[in-house]
Design an enzyme around this catalytic site. Structure first.
Site, PDB file in Angstrom:
ATOM      1  N   ARG A  45       0.650  -0.968  -0.430  1.00 26.69           N
ATOM      2  CA  ARG A  45       0.275   0.272  -0.160  1.00 26.69           C
ATOM      3  C   ARG A  45       1.222   1.435  -0.042  1.00 26.69           C
ATOM      4  NH1 ARG A  45      -1.027   2.539   5.119  1.00 26.69           N
ATOM      5  NH2 ARG A  45      -1.054   0.625   5.791  1.00 26.69           N
ATOM      6  N   TYR A  97     -16.299  17.391 -14.017  1.00 26.13           N
ATOM      7  CA  TYR A  97     -17.354  16.192 -14.761  1.00 26.13           C
ATOM      8  C   TYR A  97     -18.094  16.129 -13.017  1.00 26.13           C
ATOM      9  CZ  TYR A  97     -16.897  11.535 -13.456  1.00 26.13           C
ATOM     10  OH  TYR A  97     -17.225  10.016 -13.608  1.00 26.13           O
ATOM     11  N   ASP A 169      -8.465  19.104 -13.502  1.00 25.16           N
ATOM     12  CA  ASP A 169      -7.870  18.071 -14.494  1.00 25.16           C
ATOM     13  C   ASP A 169      -7.958  17.849 -15.925  1.00 25.16           C
ATOM     14  OD1 ASP A 169      -9.560  15.851 -15.719  1.00 25.16           O
ATOM     15  OD2 ASP A 169     -11.344  15.498 -13.876  1.00 25.16           O
ATOM     16  N   LYS A 194      -8.283   6.746 -18.848  1.00 26.92           N
ATOM     17  CA  LYS A 194      -8.724   7.418 -20.728  1.00 26.92           C
ATOM     18  C   LYS A 194      -7.983   6.666 -21.512  1.00 26.92           C
ATOM     19  CE  LYS A 194     -13.151   8.895 -18.573  1.00 26.92           C
ATOM     20  NZ  LYS A 194     -13.057   8.237 -16.940  1.00 26.92           N
TER      21      LYS A 194
END
Length: 377
Positions: A45, A97, A169, A194
C-alpha cells in the site's frame, strides 16, 4: 527531449535486471533484514516498484516533481481534495465532471468544505468568487462535456494572489497536449482510465505536483487513505503510455474531420470542439495547448435524432468513458453527468440532445458515413 521522445523513454528499464519492461511485482509485502533499518519497500500500500515506475513516468511527462497513482480518477480527485479542511472554501469551474460535482456537493460538503461553482472562462468571475477562506481553485479545460476553455495561466495567478492552490483535471488533453504545471498550476489530476492507458481495460487515476512540500502532503494522504493502484494495472498503464503520442495524434486528426463535418450538418445545432476557430476560447486554448484533442460534443435537433444516433452506432461503442482506441459515444445527461441534478445540468447547457464523442483509431470517413446515415435518415 521532445514530449514524444520522453513518452517512450520514461520508466522503461528495470534498474535491478535491465529488463526493458518493468516487471509486475505482484506482492503485498516485502521481507526485511534488519529490525532497525527497513528497506525501501515494506508494504505494498505504501510502495510497490511497478506502481512507482508508472508514477514516475506520469510525473516526468507532466513536468512534475512527484506523481501518485490511485485506484480510479475519482480516487485521485477525492484524495487531492483531502488537502482541504473543514471551513475551507473552493472555487470550481461550473462545467465540471459529474463525479467531481457529486463528491464536492454530497461528500466534502458534509465535512464542512464549501464549493462555489463559477463560469471559469471569465477570470473576473473567478476573482469575484474568492473569499477570505478560499484555499483552492479546481478547474477542467477543456471542460467536460461542453469543452469550455479556461485561461490556466490567468486563473493560477488569481489563486496565487489569494494564497490558494490550483488543481486541474487534465484528462482530456493528457501531458502530450497540455501541461498545466508549466502554466503556473499546482496539482494536475487525471482519470488515467482514459487516454493515458488508452485501451479501456484499466480503472486508474493520477495526481502530479510540482512543489515538493505539496507532494509530501499528497503522499501522506495516499498512504493513509489507501486508494492505490495495483501492480498489474500499473504495468498496463505503463504499456499504454508508450503509444500515447501516436494514439493522440491519430484520434485528434479524426476528431478534427468529424467536428468540421458535424458543423455543416443541418440536424446538428451546435458543435463544441476547441479545434474549430469559432469555438469560444479557441485563441486561449491554442496558446496553452498544442492541439484540440480527441473529444468533442454536439447537440442534435431532437431527442428522436439523438436516440437514433446513440442506439444505432456500431463503429462507436455507446458507453460510459472515453479515451480508448475504439471510439466511444456517450450521453452526458444519463452518463457522465447523471449525478448532477436536472436543474443544475440545464443551467449549464447539458441538455437531453447533447452527445459526447471520443474519437478512436477508426478511419474518420467510416465514422462520418455511419453518423450521416443515422442522423439524416
Amino acid at each position: 527531449m521532445k514530449i514524444g521522445t520522453r513518452i517512450i523513454h520514461t520508466g522503461e528499464t528495470d534498474e535491478r535486471t535491465g529488463a526493458v519492461s518493468v516487471p509486475i511485482y505482484q506482492t503485498s509485502t516485502f521481507a526485511q533484514k534488519s529490525v532497525d533499518h527497513f528497506g525501501k519497500y515494506d508494504y505494498a500500500r505504501s510502495d510497490n516498484p511497478t506502481r512507482e515506475a508508472v508514477e514516475e513516468a506520469v510525473a516526468q511527462l507532466e513536468g512534475g516533481s512527484r506523481g501518485f497513482a490511485f485506484a480510479s480518477g475519482m480516487a485521485a480527485i477525492s484524495s487531492a481534495l483531502l488537502l482541504f479542511s473543514p471551513g475551507d472554501h473552493l472555487v470550481v469551474c461550473e462545467d465540471v465532471y459529474g463525479g467531481t460535482f457529486r463528491v464536492l456537493t454530497q461528500l466534502f460538503s458534509r465535512l464542512g468544505i464549501e464549493s462555489t461553482f463559477v463560469d471559469a472562462t471569465d477570470p473576473a468571475a473567478i476573482e469575484a468568487a474568492f473569499k477570505p477562506h478560499t484555499k483552492g481553485l479546481f478547474l477542467e479545460t477543456p471542460s467536460n462535456p461542453l469543452m469550455k476553455i479556461i485561461d490556466l495561466a490567468a486563473a493560477s495567478r488569481i489563486a496565487k494572489a489569494h494564497g490558494a492552490i490550483t488543481l486541474v483535471d487534465n484528462t482530456f488533453m493528457t501531458p502530450y497536449l497540455q501541461r498545466p504545471l508549466e502554466l503556473g498550476c499546482d496539482l494536475v489530476l487525471h482519470s488515467g482510465t482514459k487516454f493515458l492507458n488508452g485501451h479501456s481495460d484499466v480503472i486508474c487515476g493520477f495526481a502530479v505536483v510540482g512543489d515538493a512540500e505539496l507532494g509530501k502532503r499528497i503522499r501522506f494522504i495516499q498512504n493513509a487513505f489507501g486508494a492505490v493502484l495495483g501492480p498489474q494495472d500499473s504495468w498496463l498503464v505503463l504499456r499504454g503510455l508508450k503509444t500515447l503520442k501516436v494514439r493522440m495524434e491519430e484520434s485528434q486528426r479524426g476528431a478534427e474531420k468529424i467536428a468540421r463535418w458535424l458543423a455543416g450538418e443541418k440536424r446538428v445545432d451546435q458543435v463544441f470542439y476547441p479545434g474549430l476557430k469559432d469555438h469560444p476560447g479557441f485563441d486561449v486554448h491554442s496558446r496553452q495547448a498544442s492541439g484540440p484533442g480527441a473529444v468533442l460534443s454536439f447537440t442534435l435537433d431532437s431527442l428522436e435524432t439523438t436516440r437514433r444516433l446513440l442506439e444505432g452506432m456500431r463503429l462507436a461503442s455507446f458507453a460510459v468513458s472515453l479515451g480508448g482506441v475504439e471510439s466511444i459515444i456517450s450521453y452526458p445527461a444519463k452518463m457522465s453527468h447523471a449525478a448532477m441534478p436536472p436543474a443544475e445540468r440545464a443551467a449549464r447547457g447539458i441538455g437531453d440532445n447533447l452527445v459526447r464523442l471520443s474519437v478512436g483509431l477508426e478511419d474518420a470517413e467510416d465514422l462520418i458515413e455511419e453518423m450521416d446515415r443515422l442522423i439524416n435518415c
